[in-house]
Design a protein around this motif. Structure first.
Motif, short mmCIF file in Angstrom:
data_model
loop_
_atom_site.label_atom_id
_atom_site.label_comp_id
_atom_site.label_asym_id
_atom_site.label_seq_id
_atom_site.Cartn_x
_atom_site.Cartn_y
_atom_site.Cartn_z
N ALA A 10 0.85 -1.19 0.00
CA ALA A 10 0.00 0.00 0.00
C ALA A 10 0.88 1.24 0.00
CB ALA A 10 -0.92 0.02 1.22
N SER B 176 -4.73 6.96 -0.92
CA SER B 176 -4.15 5.64 -0.70
C SER B 176 -4.33 4.74 -1.92
CB SER B 176 -4.77 4.98 0.54
OG SER B 176 -6.17 4.86 0.39
N TYR C 130 -3.68 0.41 -3.04
CA TYR C 130 -3.39 -0.91 -2.51
C TYR C 130 -3.13 -1.90 -3.64
CZ TYR C 130 -5.54 1.05 1.67
OH TYR C 130 -5.85 1.85 2.74
#
Length: 124
Positions: A49, A57, A59
């Motif tokens: 991540a 963010s 991932y």
């Protein structure tokens, strides 16, 4: 010199949760991309991540929904909340940082700084 120190690793049973922390020792944290990498037995290091200075963010596709990355720039700390862990998550987990004003990389080699790692072991 930027230094990253991970903590929070350990052993857990499948289905359990762990929260990793990373202390970032530098006077400037808020303009860097921070992230987590991992490397399991006989595997290449992979991106887990990343989180940008603005809090965006990203991932690895296989981890979406189970892992959550967060940063607290005032405390110079990066976090990784991991839930519903399975044995395939067993790995050394590394905290990583870019140089200032650098976009979040898609590969581990894009990070300039990497910590020593903390081991996560998930038993079935």
């Amino acid at each position: 010199q930027l230094r990253l120190v991970e903590s929070g690793g350990g052993s857990v049973q499948a289905g359990g949760s762990l929260k990793l922390s990373c202390s970032v020792s530098t006077s400037i944290t808020h303009d860097r991309c921070l992230g987590w990498l991992r490397q399991g037995p006989d595997n290449e290091r992979e991106r887990v991540a990343t989180i940008s200075p603005t809090g965006m963010s990203s991932y690895a596709d296989s981890l979406k929904g189970r892992f959550t990355v967060a940063r607290d720039d005032a405390r110079k700390t990066l976090y990784l909340q991991m839930s519903d862990l399975n044995p395939e998550d067993t790995a050394m987990y590394y905290c990583a940082a870019t140089e200032s004003f650098t976009a979040c990389p898609l590969t581990p080699s894009g990070f300039t700084y990497v910590g020593q790692g903390t081991q996560v072991t998930v038993s079935s």
